[in-house]
Design an enzyme around this catalytic site. Structure first.
Site, PDB file in Angstrom:
ATOM      1  N   GLY A   1     -11.176 -49.772  -1.704  1.00  0.00           N
ATOM      2  CA  GLY A   1     -10.715 -49.495  -3.067  1.00  0.00           C
ATOM      3  C   GLY A   1      -9.202 -49.501  -3.152  1.00  0.00           C
TER       4      GLY A   1
ATOM      5  N   ARG B   1      -4.811 -49.582   1.769  1.00  0.00           N
ATOM      6  CA  ARG B   1      -5.718 -49.665   2.930  1.00  0.00           C
ATOM      7  C   ARG B   1      -5.963 -51.131   3.284  1.00  0.00           C
ATOM      8  NH1 ARG B   1      -7.894 -45.483   4.565  1.00  0.00           N
ATOM      9  NH2 ARG B   1      -8.125 -44.536   2.686  1.00  0.00           N
TER      10      ARG B   1
ATOM     11  N   ARG C   1      -0.386 -56.528 -10.200  1.00  0.00           N
ATOM     12  CA  ARG C   1      -0.765 -55.120 -10.414  1.00  0.00           C
ATOM     13  C   ARG C   1      -0.840 -54.344  -9.090  1.00  0.00           C
ATOM     14  NH1 ARG C   1      -3.689 -53.956 -15.500  1.00  0.00           N
ATOM     15  NH2 ARG C   1      -3.552 -55.788 -16.849  1.00  0.00           N
TER      16      ARG C   1
ATOM     17  N   ARG D   1     -17.731 -54.243   0.758  1.00  0.00           N
ATOM     18  CA  ARG D   1     -16.942 -53.090   0.310  1.00  0.00           C
ATOM     19  C   ARG D   1     -16.954 -52.059   1.426  1.00  0.00           C
ATOM     20  NH1 ARG D   1     -15.253 -48.704  -2.125  1.00  0.00           N
ATOM     21  NH2 ARG D   1     -16.684 -46.955  -2.517  1.00  0.00           N
TER      22      ARG D   1
ATOM     23  N   GLY E   1     -15.623 -48.181   1.868  1.00  0.00           N
ATOM     24  CA  GLY E   1     -15.024 -47.126   1.052  1.00  0.00           C
ATOM     25  C   GLY E   1     -15.455 -45.742   1.455  1.00  0.00           C
ATOM     26  N   SER E   2     -15.002 -44.780   0.682  1.00  0.00           N
ATOM     27  CA  SER E   2     -15.344 -43.381   0.954  1.00  0.00           C
ATOM     28  C   SER E   2     -16.406 -42.934  -0.044  1.00  0.00           C
ATOM     29  CB  SER E   2     -14.099 -42.499   0.824  1.00  0.00           C
ATOM     30  OG  SER E   2     -13.584 -42.600  -0.487  1.00  0.00           O
TER      31      SER E   2
ATOM     32  N   GLU F   1     -20.471 -42.645  -4.892  1.00  0.00           N
ATOM     33  CA  GLU F   1     -19.214 -43.382  -4.950  1.00  0.00           C
ATOM     34  C   GLU F   1     -19.143 -44.024  -6.329  1.00  0.00           C
ATOM     35  OE1 GLU F   1     -19.325 -47.401  -4.026  1.00  0.00           O
ATOM     36  OE2 GLU F   1     -20.839 -46.747  -5.424  1.00  0.00           O
TER      37      GLU F   1
ATOM     38  N   ASP G   1     -16.388 -36.383   2.125  1.00  0.00           N
ATOM     39  CA  ASP G   1     -16.582 -35.000   1.705  1.00  0.00           C
ATOM     40  C   ASP G   1     -18.066 -34.749   1.487  1.00  0.00           C
ATOM     41  OD1 ASP G   1     -15.318 -36.916  -0.154  1.00  0.00           O
ATOM     42  OD2 ASP G   1     -16.007 -35.578  -1.707  1.00  0.00           O
TER      43      ASP G   1
ATOM     44  N   ARG H   1      -9.991 -38.627   7.961  1.00  0.00           N
ATOM     45  CA  ARG H   1     -10.435 -39.707   7.053  1.00  0.00           C
ATOM     46  C   ARG H   1     -10.086 -41.065   7.677  1.00  0.00           C
ATOM     47  NH1 ARG H   1     -10.605 -40.133   0.725  1.00  0.00           N
ATOM     48  NH2 ARG H   1     -11.043 -37.935   0.587  1.00  0.00           N
TER      49      ARG H   1
HETATM   50  N1  LIG Z   1     -17.354 -40.045  -7.947  1.00  0.00           N
HETATM   51  C1  LIG Z   1     -17.022 -39.875  -6.629  1.00  0.00           C
HETATM   52  N2  LIG Z   1     -17.362 -38.717  -6.030  1.00  0.00           N
HETATM   53  C2  LIG Z   1     -17.042 -38.532  -4.749  1.00  0.00           C
HETATM   54 CL1  LIG Z   1     -17.496 -37.045  -4.008  1.00  0.00          CL
HETATM   55  C3  LIG Z   1     -16.365 -39.527  -4.031  1.00  0.00           C
HETATM   56  N3  LIG Z   1     -15.916 -39.632  -2.751  1.00  0.00           N
HETATM   57  C4  LIG Z   1     -15.330 -40.822  -2.640  1.00  0.00           C
HETATM   58  N4  LIG Z   1     -15.384 -41.501  -3.822  1.00  0.00           N
HETATM   59  C5  LIG Z   1     -14.780 -42.833  -4.005  1.00  0.00           C
HETATM   60  O1  LIG Z   1     -13.365 -42.608  -4.089  1.00  0.00           O
HETATM   61  C6  LIG Z   1     -12.880 -42.910  -5.381  1.00  0.00           C
HETATM   62  C7  LIG Z   1     -12.779 -41.630  -6.190  1.00  0.00           C
HETATM   63  O2  LIG Z   1     -11.959 -40.700  -5.507  1.00  0.00           O
HETATM   64  C8  LIG Z   1     -13.860 -43.916  -5.958  1.00  0.00           C
HETATM   65  O3  LIG Z   1     -13.380 -45.226  -5.684  1.00  0.00           O
HETATM   66  C9  LIG Z   1     -15.180 -43.628  -5.242  1.00  0.00           C
HETATM   67  O4  LIG Z   1     -15.850 -44.829  -4.858  1.00  0.00           O
HETATM   68  C10 LIG Z   1     -16.028 -40.719  -4.715  1.00  0.00           C
HETATM   69  N5  LIG Z   1     -16.370 -40.889  -6.013  1.00  0.00           N
END
Ligand SMILES: Nc1nc(Cl)c2ncn([C@@H]3O[C@H](CO)[C@@H](O)[C@H]3O)c2n1
Length: 236
Positions: A24, A28, A47, A91, A93-94, A183, A208, A221
Site C-alpha cells: 500500500g 515500502r 502523486r 498485494r 500488506g498489513s 484490510e 495488530d 512490523r
Molecule cells: N481497516 C483496517 N483495519 C485494520 Cl486493523 C488494518 N490493519 C492494517 N490495515 C491496512 O492498512 C491500511 C489502514 O491502516 C489499509 O491499507 C489496510 O489495508 C487495516 N485496515
C-alpha cells in the site's frame, strides 16, 4: 491510440514487468526495490505513488505502491492489468487479526476477500460475486512459505471501506463467518483480476490483533514484512 502513460502512472509501454508486487505504501515499494532488486529503474513518481522495475535473481519484476482503500487499488491495478498488460499482481500488506488463532507477524494468504464495498455493483451481476485469489499464485505462495518454514493461515479476509467503523458489531459479525483478518484492498484487486482474466494474490502480515488489543512495534512490523516480501518474491 496508446492508453499509457495514464493520469496516475507515467510509465511508458514496456517499462513494467509482467509480475508486480504492490504494497500500500509507496515508500515500502522503494524499500523493496532498494533492498531486494537489481538493475532498478523508477517508472512512476506521479502523486508520489512510486513504482520501480528491476530484477530479482535475474527475473524481471516491478514493485509499486497502491495506496489505501478500494478506490485507490482499483485505479492502479486496473491500469496495470488493462493498459500495461501485467499478468500477475501480488498485494503485500498489513492486516488486523479477527481470528483467535492468529498471532502478530503471522502471514495470511487471502483465498477469498469479502467486502462492504459497492465495487462489484459496476458489473451489474444478478447476484453476489465471490472475489477469490488465483489458485496458481496461491499454491506457489503456500509452497514458498513451507520451504521457508513460515507459518501461514489461508482463508477469507475482509476488505472494508471503513477504517473507523461506527458499526461496533461489524467485527463480531465478520468473525462469526470465519473471516481471518481485516484490510482494505484485496477484494477490488481480485475483482479487477477476474474481469481482466489476469492473476492476483494478497499476502498479509498481521500487524495488530483487534480482540487481543496487541500490535507490532514498527521494528517488529518490518520483520513481519520481511517474511511476506520474501514469500512474494519467491513466487515470481
Ligand atoms: N481497516 C483496517 N483495519 C485494520 Cl486493523 C488494518 N490493519 C492494517 N490495515 C491496512 O492498512 C491500511 C489502514 O491502516 C489499509 O491499507 C489496510 O489495508 C487495516 N485496515
Amino acid at each position: 491510440m496508446s492508453r499509457v502513460p495514464t493520469p496516475h502512472n507515467a510509465a511508458e509501454e514496456g517499462q513494467i514487468a509482467k509480475t508486480v508486487l504492490m504494497p500500500g505504501d509507496p515508500l515500502r515499494a522503494k524499500f523493496i526495490a532498494e533492498t531486494y532488486l537489481e538493475n532498478v529503474t523508477c517508472f512512476n513518481t506521479v502523486r508520489n505513488m512510486l513504482g520501480f522495475t528491476g530484477t530479482y535473481q535475474g527475473k524481471p519484476v516491478s514493485v509499486m505502491g497502491h495506496g489505501m482503500g478500494i478506490p485507490s487499488i482499483g485505479i492502479y491495478s486496473y491500469e496495470l492489468f488493462n493498459f500495461y498488460d501485467v499478468d500477475n499482481i501480488i498485494r503485500i500488506g498489513s492486516a488486523g487479526a479477527l481470528s483467535d488463532d492468529l498471532e502478530l507477524k503471522d502471514l495470511v494468504i487471502a483465498m477469498g476477500a469479502c467486502t462492504d464495498s459497492n465495487y462489484a455493483s459496476q458489473y451489474q451481476l444478478p447476484g453476489t460475486f465471490a472475489p477469490i485469489a488465483s489458485f496458481v499464485l496461491m499454491q506457489k505462495a503456500i509452497e514458498e512459505a513451507r520451504k521457508k518454514e513460515i507459518s501461514v493461515a489461508i482463508g477469507n479476509v475482509l476488505s472494508t471501506d471503513v477504517f473507523y467503523n461506527a458499526n461496533k458489531g461489524a467485527n463480531d459479525a465478520w468473525k462469526s463467518m470465519g473471516v481471518l483478518c481485516i484490510e482494505m484492498e484485496a477484494a477490488a484487486l481480485y475483482m479487477n483480476a477476474a474481469k481482466a482474466g489476469k492473476n492476483a494474490l494478497c499476502i498479509l502480515s498481521i500487524s495488530d490483533h483487534i480482540y487481543k488489543g496487541t500490535q507490532l512495534s514498527s521494528q517488529e512490523r518490518q520483520l513481519g514484512f520481511k517474511n511476506m516480501i520474501e514469500v512474494a518474491l519467491g513466487i515470481i
